[in-house]
Design a protein around this motif. Structure first.
Motif, PDB file in Angstrom:
ATOM      1  N   UNK A 277      52.380 -27.438 -32.621  1.00 20.94           N
ATOM      2  CA  UNK A 277      51.493 -27.426 -31.474  1.00 20.94           C
ATOM      3  C   UNK A 277      50.766 -28.733 -31.259  1.00 20.94           C
ATOM      4  N   UNK A 278      49.716 -28.675 -30.442  1.00 17.06           N
ATOM      5  CA  UNK A 278      48.903 -29.829 -30.076  1.00 17.06           C
ATOM      6  C   UNK A 278      47.454 -29.384 -30.054  1.00 17.06           C
ATOM      7  N   UNK A 279      46.559 -30.312 -30.406  1.00 20.59           N
ATOM      8  CA  UNK A 279      45.128 -29.990 -30.415  1.00 20.59           C
ATOM      9  C   UNK A 279      44.349 -31.116 -29.761  1.00 20.59           C
ATOM     10  N   UNK A 280      43.295 -30.746 -29.031  1.00 18.23           N
ATOM     11  CA  UNK A 280      42.352 -31.688 -28.413  1.00 18.23           C
ATOM     12  C   UNK A 280      40.966 -31.245 -28.850  1.00 18.23           C
ATOM     13  N   UNK A 281      40.428 -31.957 -29.826  1.00 17.07           N
ATOM     14  CA  UNK A 281      39.150 -31.529 -30.372  1.00 17.07           C
ATOM     15  C   UNK A 281      39.291 -30.189 -31.076  1.00 17.07           C
ATOM     16  N   UNK A 282      38.446 -29.233 -30.663  1.00 15.32           N
ATOM     17  CA  UNK A 282      38.513 -27.896 -31.258  1.00 15.32           C
ATOM     18  C   UNK A 282      39.572 -27.023 -30.622  1.00 15.32           C
ATOM     19  N   UNK A 283      40.061 -27.396 -29.462  1.00 14.41           N
ATOM     20  CA  UNK A 283      41.078 -26.601 -28.770  1.00 14.41           C
ATOM     21  C   UNK A 283      42.461 -26.937 -29.313  1.00 14.41           C
TER      22      UNK A 283
END
Length: 475
Positions: A277-283
């Protein structure tokens, strides 16, 4: 009279032929290497200045108080030049490490093309081993050194008092490595570097090709997934555009920013497709789990799923499964035995894992120091996932698609042997001697039968043999 009249023209021809040979035999190294060193950095900086000037001009036409100028465009072009070389920056004291890959790809293509042209002008020929030391090294070293020096100078022009800052040492290393690798890729064909792979075993070459096939297949699937998500959420993307860039200048800048980050988004979609997957900050988002959080106000971030994934989302794993099976099917007829097929598939899996993992590492980075930091496509989990998706189904298909010992490489020689052995006439050769011996035996038997008729003529009067004795017998 003949010798004096013909000697001067011959000498003149030899001198005239020797003079061009000397002039053309010694290449003009300085102009060619200067082109390699200065043309790509100058073109990159010129494009950066033009982009900065156009965006500033559009913004000034719609935003009150805008004052675009050549000096401002020249100043903005320096950090944009560093961004194109993937140099991390400090913007108002916060890190900016997630850099767009599209400018770096275009720059690498430019450097490779200029280096390739320089090698050809200096006389390299495909398959020639001499240019490996005589032409390749100077061209690649010139490109790397020039970009490294210019990167150090560009970073030194930025100070902490300005909005943007960069580390000169890191800038020199990053610019030099990027330019050197791009130049090496450009001259690999003309200088015969690619022919070095012929020294590898056949299974290793086939494995490398399978790894490139797997990498291309996974990235293509990621691009298709990104396009499908964009078409499905086109309303949300348009809302982001209208919300943060209502004017023409800001809209043009946001459009360029989105286009520059498209390769990053493709790699992120590939990371989602294969599992990590991929994450941006906490998301974060994967095919099996979603973690909500704040997202940056950019169109590409709006494509990150925020709702729990549906039950059919696990079907996304069928795509990397199909890619791995395709690699196994491609490698199955290249080796006649199981150990060789295992080595080929393992080489393909490792190659794809390294390439996709490197792309994931370049796609992410720091994004400020707030809730959006960091943007991550985890390279380690991505590499392990690619290794598993290519290795496991690839081995199964490679070992079961073609029975061991009957691969295409081994079946053709067997058929050829069968064709060559059928026309041979060993049975006929075996029969012909029997016939000859029978004929010889028959002839010998005939001679034996006629021998007693010829023996009663000791005096050699064969012509009267039937008359004299016969007449006496008759009487």
């Amino acid at each position: 009279m003949t010798a004096p009249t013909h000697d001067p023209p011959r000498r003149g021809r030899r001198a005239a032929a020797a003079a061009p040979a000397r002039s053309t035999g010694t290449p003009a190294w300085l102009p060619v290497l200067a082109r390699v060193a200065l043309l790509p950095p100058a073109v990159c900086y010129g494009v950066a200045v033009v982009v900065a000037g156009v965006v500033a001009a559009l913004a000034s036409g719609t935003t009150p108080g805008g004052e675009p100028g050549l000096g401002q465009a020249l100043a903005v072009g320096i950090p944009l030049w560093l961004v194109a070389h993937l140099v991390p920056l400090q913007v108002t004291g916060v890190p900016l490490g997630v850099l767009p890959l599209a400018p770096a790809i275009l720059l690498a293509v430019l450097v490779a093309g200029v280096a390739r042209g320089a090698v050809r002008r200096l006389g390299a020929r495909p398959g020639d081993s001499r240019p490996l030391h005589g032409v390749l090294v100077p061209v690649v070293a010139t490109a790397a050194a020039a970009h490294a020096v210019i990167g150090v100078l560009a970073a030194a022009l930025l100070t902490p008092e300005n909005v943007v800052d960069a580390s000169p040492g890191l800038a020199g290393v990053t610019c030099g490595v990027l330019a050197g690798l791009a130049a090496l890729a450009g001259v690999a064909g003309p200088c015969g570097v690619l022919t070095l792979t012929r020294r590898l075993p056949m299974w290793a070459r086939q494995g490398l090709r399978g790894g490139l096939l797997a990498t291309a297949g996974l990235l293509t699937a990621g691009a298709a997934l990104l396009l499908a998500a964009l078409l499905a959420d086109v309303a949300d993307v348009r809302g982001v555009f209208v919300g943060i860039a209502p004017e023409a200048g800001s809209g043009a800048g946001l459009t360029l920013l989105t286009a520059a980050y498209l390769p990053n988004a493709v790699v992120a979609a590939t990371g989602w497709l294969i599992g990590p997957g991929v994450s941006i900050g906490a998301a974060s988002a994967t095919p099996t789990a979603i973690t909500s959080g704040l997202l940056p106000p950019i169109p590409l971030a709006a494509l990150l799923p925020q709702s729990p994934p549906p039950t059919w989302a696990g079907l996304a794993f069928a795509v990397p499964l199909a890619v791995g099976s395709l690699v196994g099917w491609r490698l199955s007829p290249t080796a006649p035995d199981a150990p060789t097929r295992v080595r080929s598939v393992l080489t393909a899996a490792v190659t794809a894992a390294v390439l996709v993992g490197l792309a994931a590492a370049l796609s992410g980075g720091r994004l400020g120091a707030g809730p959006f930091d960091p943007v991550s496509v985890p390279p380690g989990p991505v590499a392990l996932a690619v290794l598993g998706w290519v290795l496991v189904p690839g081995l199964v298909v490679a070992l079961l698609a073609v029975p061991i010992g009957t691969s295409g490489a081994a079946a053709r020689p067997a058929r050829r042997r069968a064709r060559t052995t059928t026309p041979t006439p060993p049975p006929e050769v075996a029969v012909e001697p029997d016939e000859v011996t029978d004929e010889v035996t028959d002839a010998a038997d005939g001679d034996v039968e006629e021998a007693p008729d010829e023996e009663p003529d000791p005096a050699g009067t064969g012509g009267d043999e039937g008359v004299g004795p016969g007449g006496g017998a008759r009487g």
